[in-house]
Scaffold this active site. Structure first.
Site, PDB file in Angstrom:
ATOM      1  N   ASP A  64       0.809  -1.215   0.000  1.00 33.60           N
ATOM      2  CA  ASP A  64       0.000   0.000   0.000  1.00 33.60           C
ATOM      3  C   ASP A  64       0.845   1.269   0.000  1.00 33.60           C
ATOM      4  O   ASP A  64       0.307   2.378  -0.014  1.00 33.60           O
ATOM      5  CB  ASP A  64      -0.988   0.006   1.176  1.00 33.60           C
ATOM      6  CG  ASP A  64      -0.321  -0.128   2.535  1.00 33.60           C
ATOM      7  OD1 ASP A  64       0.776  -0.693   2.607  1.00 33.60           O
ATOM      8  OD2 ASP A  64      -0.919   0.320   3.541  1.00 33.60           O
ATOM      9  N   HIS A 272      -3.108   7.652   7.109  1.00 32.36           N
ATOM     10  CA  HIS A 272      -3.011   6.193   7.034  1.00 32.36           C
ATOM     11  C   HIS A 272      -4.086   5.530   7.902  1.00 32.36           C
ATOM     12  O   HIS A 272      -3.819   4.632   8.688  1.00 32.36           O
ATOM     13  CB  HIS A 272      -1.614   5.718   7.450  1.00 32.36           C
ATOM     14  CG  HIS A 272      -1.305   4.305   7.041  1.00 32.36           C
ATOM     15  ND1 HIS A 272      -1.504   3.233   7.889  1.00 32.36           N
ATOM     16  CD2 HIS A 272      -0.808   3.789   5.890  1.00 32.36           C
ATOM     17  CE1 HIS A 272      -1.136   2.120   7.282  1.00 32.36           C
ATOM     18  NE2 HIS A 272      -0.706   2.432   6.055  1.00 32.36           N
TER      19      HIS A 272
END
Length: 316
Positions: A64, A272
């Site tokens: 990611d 995040h």
């Protein structure tokens, strides 16, 4: 100087949040920190230009944070056309990054029209240009992960034009030399030093961007981040799931705030987020609201395409 968040979600891109990607801009520089899947699309949705990126920093080698990198490089190459260009891109990251990029491009038979260099670094190394120094430091995560400190060099103070004219020096190229810190000699033989005609210097700004972590490896990291104007820290889960966050090498808002307080950061930005936390405007029944769940202190919750400016400081 500003930073733009192109992706603020963890694990994978979703309709609500893109995967990790942050753009830093200042003094003509345009740098990308992390390049999660779909980053090239996020660029197209923003006012930023992917072709202006000259440096890419990858915090760690989880998908990611880097699965978007081969596609991003290929898209920039396609936008350049078929003519080779001298626009050089430097890519920094942990050991293994070079082979990932090389293999991705080779297997897909992709050829870039611009040169690039991959730097697999150690935390002790500094990367510097005329105006900025970048230092990396280790973080606790499941795999090697790094934080970055961008430090702007102090700017020279204002020229005292009145004093210069009293000394017989009229506006011209010599003003620029003095501003850059070089002494000049007049036709009369008199030497003027920058300290004679410059005001107090303007302190440089400092931005800290941390990769995935449940803390820092060494106490020196707090000193590197001391008095940061902006600290960008992950907060994957809420404070009620702190043990789970630590088990997976992640942080919560409280953990991020503790580090921000330790290094006396002026502003803390959380990013995040787990995809379970929706931006406030996109919450539906059964969803968890990132602002109400994660907002445990006076911080900024990043959303995709948020831009934060870092103004110049005042002279010392």
């Amino acid at each position: 100087m500003d930073v733009t968040f192109l992706g603020t979600g963890s694990a994978y891109p979703s309709p609500c949040r893109g995967a990790s990607a942050i753009v830093f801009r200042a003094e003509g520089e345009c740098w990308l920190f992390d390049c999660g899947e779909g980053t090239q699309t996020q660029f197209m949705k923003s006012a930023l230009r992917a072709g202006r990126i000259t440096k890419i920093f990858i915090t760690h080698l989880h998908g990611d944070h880097m699965f978007g990198l081969p596609g991003f490089l290929c898209t920039v190459s396609l936008q350049c056309g078929s003519t080779p260009t001298n626009q050089h891109v430097d890519i920094y990251g942990p050991v293994g990054l070079r082979s990932f990029i090389r293999m991705s491009l080779e297997v897909s038979h992709s050829q870039l029209v611009f040169p690039y260099t991959v730097h697999e670094f150690l935390p002790s190394e500094d990367h510097e240009n005329e105006q900025f120094t970048v230092k990396a430091f280790k973080l606790y995560h499941r795999i090697p992960s790094f934080g970055f400190v961008i430090t702007e060099k102090d700017r020279p103070g204002r020229l005292n034009v009145g004093k210069l004219q009293e000394l017989g020096l009229q506006p011209g190229p010599l003003y620029g030399k003095l501003k850059l810190g070089s002494a000049v000699t007049l036709e009369s033989g008199q030497t003027i030093s920058p300290c004679d005609v410059l005001g107090d210097p303007v302190p440089g700004r400092k931005i800290c961007i941390l990769g995935d972590c449940s803390g820092v490896v060494a106490s020196g990291a707090a000193q590197l981040c001391r008095d940061a104007d902006l600290l960008i820290h992950e907060a994957t889960l809420d404070d009620g799931q702190m043990e789970k966050a630590k088990d997976h090498g992640h942080s919560t808002p409280k953990m991020a705030a503790e580090f921000a307080n330790l290094c006396r950061a002026k502003r803390l930005v959380l990013t995040h987020f787990s995809q379970r936390y929706k931006p406030p405007g996109l919450v539906s029944e059964g969803d968890e609201d990132a602002e109400s769940v994660l907002m445990g202190q006076s911080v900024i919750l990043a959303e995709d395409f948020l831009t934060i400016s870092i103004p110049l400081k005042k002279p010392l």
